[in-house]
Design an enzyme around this catalytic site. Sequence first.
Site, PDB file in Angstrom:
ATOM      1  N   GLY A 332     -14.086  63.609  58.232  1.00 14.86           N
ATOM      2  CA  GLY A 332     -15.148  63.314  56.771  1.00 14.86           C
ATOM      3  C   GLY A 332     -15.855  65.125  56.726  1.00 14.86           C
ATOM      4  O   GLY A 332     -14.356  65.712  56.304  1.00 14.86           O
ATOM      5  N   SER A 333     -16.666  65.252  56.775  1.00 14.81           N
ATOM      6  CA  SER A 333     -17.042  66.311  55.772  1.00 14.81           C
ATOM      7  C   SER A 333     -17.091  67.215  56.934  1.00 14.81           C
ATOM      8  O   SER A 333     -17.346  68.438  55.967  1.00 14.81           O
ATOM      9  CB  SER A 333     -18.919  66.067  55.358  1.00 14.81           C
ATOM     10  OG  SER A 333     -18.478  64.545  54.098  1.00 14.81           O
ATOM     11  N   THR A 334     -16.664  67.219  57.638  1.00 14.73           N
ATOM     12  CA  THR A 334     -16.983  68.442  58.881  1.00 14.73           C
ATOM     13  C   THR A 334     -15.685  69.488  58.571  1.00 14.73           C
ATOM     14  O   THR A 334     -15.824  70.271  58.907  1.00 14.73           O
ATOM     15  CB  THR A 334     -16.416  68.200  60.174  1.00 14.73           C
ATOM     16  OG1 THR A 334     -15.216  67.295  60.824  1.00 14.73           O
ATOM     17  CG2 THR A 334     -17.836  67.056  60.817  1.00 14.73           C
TER      18      THR A 334
END
Lengths: 652, 379
Positions: A332-334
Amino acid sequence: MPRSVRIKDHHAETQLFEQRAAIAAVIMVIAMGLVISRLVWLQVVKYEYFADLSQGNRIRIEPIPPNRGLILDRNGLPLATNAPSYQLELTKEQVEDIDATLQGIAAIGLIDPESIPNIKRDLRGRRSFDAVPIKLQLTELELARFAARRHQFPGVEIRPRLTRYYPLAESAVHAIGYVGAISEEDKKRLDLDDYAGTTLTGKNGVEYAYENQLHGKAGFQQLLVNAQGRSVERIGDEAAKLERREPIAGNDLFLTIDQRVQQAAEEALRGQRASAVAIDPANGDIIAFVSTPAFDPNLFARGLSRPEYLALTEDPRRPMYDRVIRGVYPPGSTVKPMMALAALEYGIVTPENSIFCRGAYRMPGVSRPWRDWKPGGHGHVDMRKSIATSCDVYFYDIANQMGVDRIHDYLEQFGMGQTTGIDIPGEKNGLLPSTDWKKKAFRRKEHQIWFPGDTISIGIGQGYMTATPLQLAHATATIANRGQRFKPRLVRAIRNVTTGEISELKPSPLPPAHVNDPSAWDVAIGGMYDVANAPYGTARGATANAPYKIAGKSGTAQVFTVAANEKMKKAGDLAEHLRDHALFIAFAPLDAPRIAVAVVVENAPGGGSAFAAPIARRILDVYLLTPEQLAEQEAKKKPALPVPVPRPGDTE
Amino acid sequence: MSVDALDSSRTQRTLTGTARLLLALHIDGPLFIALCMVGAVGAIVLFSASGSSLNMLEAQLMRFGLGLTAMIMLAQVPPRIIRNVAPMAYVIGLIMLLLVMFTGDIAMGAQRWLDLGFVRFQPSELMKLAVPLACAWFLHERPLPPSLSSLLVLLLGIGIPTLLIAEQPDLGTSLLVAASGGMVVLLAGLQIRYILSVVGLLVPVAIVAWHFLLHDYQKQRVLTFLDPQSDPLGSGYHIIQSQIAIGSGGVFGKGYLNGSQVQLEFLPERSTDFIFAVVGEEWGLMGLVTVILLLMFVIGRSLYLAATAHDTFSRLASGSLALTFCVYVFVNTGMVTGLLPVVGVPLPFISYGGTAMVTLMAGFGILMSLCAKRKLVSR
């Protein structure tokens, strides 16, 4: 020509041969005479001695198993120790009817009748005088029950032995691993001479990976035994010759784990299917290694019954599964800080370049838009702000401009898509996709084509991309360390029990992640600082008020693809197994990072910043704050940890 | 009635049908009978050593039959052909050894097997025959005793396969291959001064071998041989138990199927390398001496046949085969009784195991062919 040419002289050769053959015959007779005189010595002169040894009294060699090395946390707190226990052992040569004996023992309830074939298989591979354990860790009741009927079972004895004991039970079990009975598979790997008298061997985690450090070396003692196999003390010159060699205990291991942090993390994750890893960026030391739910390793040291084993392996929550190194999740956005670094590296954008985010990204020629997590969009965002607000549109765009292969090549430097090399077995690769990968992964031609749309999802860590929590923590540590990488490790030092000497293991550096312009780190790290601290930072709620500076990044990984046109559903409305995974990566303190952490909660009731960030915060607090500061902190926010409710519409 | 007819009828009366058949087949009667007796003793002992396993007995008898067939067939091959094939067999064997080194299957921790698709095969077994034959071929037209340059060629020719086999690692077989080649050289009349200098060389070679060539487990065997008590749980266990078995057998033994060391499975590898100890425990000194005398008769008869052979090649080759058999017997009985370190050499014809038995029988077949009384053939 100084020498005359030699010619063959058949007569002389024949004579020579016969002479040699005669000598050979004489030597043969002498050699065999030697053997026969040796036989006379053994069978006539020393007959009594050997007859004694073989029939009446003989020397039995009894192995003395070594003490297994302890496993301690980084401060010396014991995590795996040895505790005395009683086990039932059977010596083949002293048992008249093995079947009847085993059935008899099963009849008084000490062994499971179903396990008899297994026990017999194990017995077959052992020497007839070896005492083979058939039941480990007898309870008081079982001890009493056997003692009362002991005379019925000659050749079966109760022996005190040291067994493995894990005082903290489930805590850090996936890192420590566990020991279990030596299996046929293990026998192929181990030097059985050293395992005479040993019942247990490492099965997983540190117990497995450091088996040759932990095990030590078996000793032995000679016993005089009579025809019934009972030990006797005999008078005469025999007794004097009995030898004894002490075993050499295994080495103690100091883990990198800080049990205080470990326990805090476990408490914070309790009840979830989740994992958390914390790494010291300066050397790769793993400070906490949590995978929940967990299981009690003491069960394996004792020996599990079949139903117990099935209950563990068939639990849908999969407690045996090590989520830290084997769980693969869309990051994801990590991945956005790494994506930003890649874009700077390839010169796609400058940090100051800003875009206007309307809440959706359109690719020329494609009617379907890629939506941002925030329906209205974020407005003007530059790189730093796009990390802080987690603007998807910004990253769709730079990913599209870079192309998947360049993303692959750059993120590879952070250890994505490959094992990190942690010192325990079983680590998964995750998946860092590329056009090459897709060609190999799919059989049918039409599935092998890489579409530009595939790249766009990669920009926000979705699509084909997956990573293990350990990889995420490792990448976070790499960012915190501005490119310097170390192989994650669980063992930091080994103590030789005999000499008391402690040898520290050196950290193993990995090839660093590269940037053309070191100020790129400031942008990525700045963005992560804003995530945690800026008014528009997604995780400010959990991280802004800390007494030290936190940099972090939230992520929410979609498990279930909501059709683009459909109105975004709230996480709470979906069935649990379809809910998104919540992720959070963080490191602190900002200027001199001492800890990097990754938290992944499967199918969480809230998104990354709402649900995973407070857990990461808790881990950072316990590690970085003094106990007094920690108590003060607890007092401040009364309704402390319990599940924060996600704000409507905020899935990030 | 002619004299010839009278003569032939007299011959018919003196020779039994069997003996005529044996003569026609180039089979030496006494050697043949002795080999069959050894085989029979082997089968009887193996039955006890294997814990009365009919399957193993059957397998062993099958191999013995196969070996006999190989022996009889090879005895029919004219010596000239054996001589001409010898260098080829050597070269093929060497190539296969190299193949094994790079591609061979690993069984029991050693790389000895070559998979030819239809059959798995140990090239080192072929070399046990090919090395002495090739050495004899090399020397048969040269003046004897061999010159220094011939000796150097022979040293390479024997040394290379020996090292290749030792690396597999198979110390026992490499020892036998080296011995079979060395025997040819000794029988060819190697000068005493060379023998002495080789003995002088052995010391430094042994030191180098100890440090660079021997595998740990091989070193362990030597160390354990020097002091079996040092490792009673591991490698010393074999020697201790086998001496107990032999010693406790006494003069007359504990009786067939009654050896407690054997039947209670104290004695390791009792059906293979340590089967001599089984004889010792169950049949006592009498049994062991009988076995030794039988085997010595086989060796003596073979040496006698070698000495009566017509040409140099036949003499050297068959003399070497006879003496190598002697090395087999001495090394095995020596190691089982604790005179020599434990190297994996089986007791010929008695130990359980396939390839070695067939190779040995093939060797005797070659020996019989080379030494058969023919009407002046292949000079």
